[in-house]
Scaffold this active site. Structure first.
Site, PDB file in Angstrom:
ATOM      1  CE  LYS A  93      27.799  26.515  57.883  1.00 30.52           C
ATOM      2  NZ  LYS A  93      28.993  27.084  58.530  1.00 30.52           N
TER       3      LYS A  93
HETATM    4  C1  E4P Z   1      30.267  29.916  56.842  1.00 32.85           C
HETATM    5  O1  E4P Z   1      29.314  29.490  57.414  1.00 32.85           O
HETATM    6  C2  E4P Z   1      31.636  29.380  56.973  1.00 32.85           C
HETATM    7  O2  E4P Z   1      31.833  28.928  58.284  1.00 32.85           O
HETATM    8  C3  E4P Z   1      32.708  30.407  56.719  1.00 32.85           C
HETATM    9  O3  E4P Z   1      32.207  31.650  56.372  1.00 32.85           O
HETATM   10  C4  E4P Z   1      33.908  29.918  55.978  1.00 32.85           C
HETATM   11  O4  E4P Z   1      34.803  30.965  55.755  1.00 32.85           O
HETATM   12  P1  E4P Z   1      36.318  30.774  55.282  1.00 32.85           P
HETATM   13  O5  E4P Z   1      36.331  30.622  53.810  1.00 32.85           O
HETATM   14  O6  E4P Z   1      36.982  32.032  55.740  1.00 32.85           O
HETATM   15  O7  E4P Z   1      36.828  29.531  55.985  1.00 32.85           O
END
Ligand code: E4P
EC number: 2.2.1.2
Length: 221
Positions: free
Chosen positions: A90
């Site tokens: 990622k």
């Molecule tokens: C996606 O890969 C992220 O880890 C995640 O969805 C972030 O979400 P949040 O805005 O609830 O922290």
């Protein structure tokens, strides 16, 4: 639309895997810190816990700023799973992240470009060869924008231009998000386990079960 679970909590990951709906896992630095565990150890534990999913996203850490630094971290992360294909690197939606994405994609490594907030960012990530792009809905809703509308736009652009990247609807906060991103054409929604629990339930299901149980008791008495 497939489901990924968005957490570094091993118990939640195992629960989601057990019910057979899980196609992947996403983590991020904040989610890992919340668990108070070593990043590499937790990624290894997750990979072992969910052997049959298509993707486990491990994010490069915030101290990797250049493409070279991100690639060096990716090389270490890939080794955790003996170069198995389901580990996905990622990467942040930055110019350096795109450069690292192109490099890793050419090497056959799966990539997920994260922190996407516009259709243009999603287009760039797709052109850099990202396996997955992650537009964040909830955080757009938080600033009074329409997060689902971003998924609608990205899905339409990818369709018009035949782009292969899969759209992961991220930052999903509640059941209505899930239905709306599925209808908008997201390939995947990555959701906390609590959202999977919520969407499995309906008060009429509970009432129906209670009625069946009561009727059954009467019949067997
Ligand atoms: C996606 O890969 C992220 O880890 C995640 O969805 C972030 O979400 P949040 O805005 O609830 O922290």
């Amino acid at each position: 639309m497939k489901f990924f679970v968005d957490t570094a909590n091993l118990e939640d990951i195992k629960k989601a895997y057990k019910i057979g709906v899980l196609s992947g896992v996403t983590t991020n630095p904040s989610l890992v810190v919340k668990e108070g565990v070593s990043f590499e150890t937790r990624i290894e534990e997750i990979l072992q816990a969910v052997p049959e999913v298509e993707s486990v996203s491990a994010e490069v850490t915030p101290d990797a700023v250049t493409a070279e630094e991100m690639i060096a971290q990716a090389d270490e992360l890939i080794k955790i799973n003996n170069n198995d294909k389901n580990i996905t690197i990622k990467l942040p939606m930055t110019l350096a992240g795109l450069e690292a994405c192109r490099y890793l994609t050419k090497k056959g490594v799966k990539t997920n470009v994260t922190l996407i907030f516009t259709a243009n960012q999603a287009l760039l990530a797709a052109r850099a060869g990202a396996t997955y792009v992650s537009p964040f809905l909830g955080r757009l809703d938080d600033i009074s924008e329409d997060g689902v509308q971003l998924i609608v736009k990205v899905a339409e652009l990818f369709r018009i231009h035949n782009l292969d990247s899969q759209i992961i609807a991220a930052s999903v906060r509640h059941p209505d998000h899930v239905t709306r991103v599925a209808m908008a054409g997201a390939h995947i929604a990555t959701v906390p386990f609590s959202v999977i629990e919520q969407i499995s339930k309906h008060p009429l299901t509970d009432q129906g079960l209670e009625k069946f149980a009561n009727d059954w008791k009467k019949a067997v008495q």
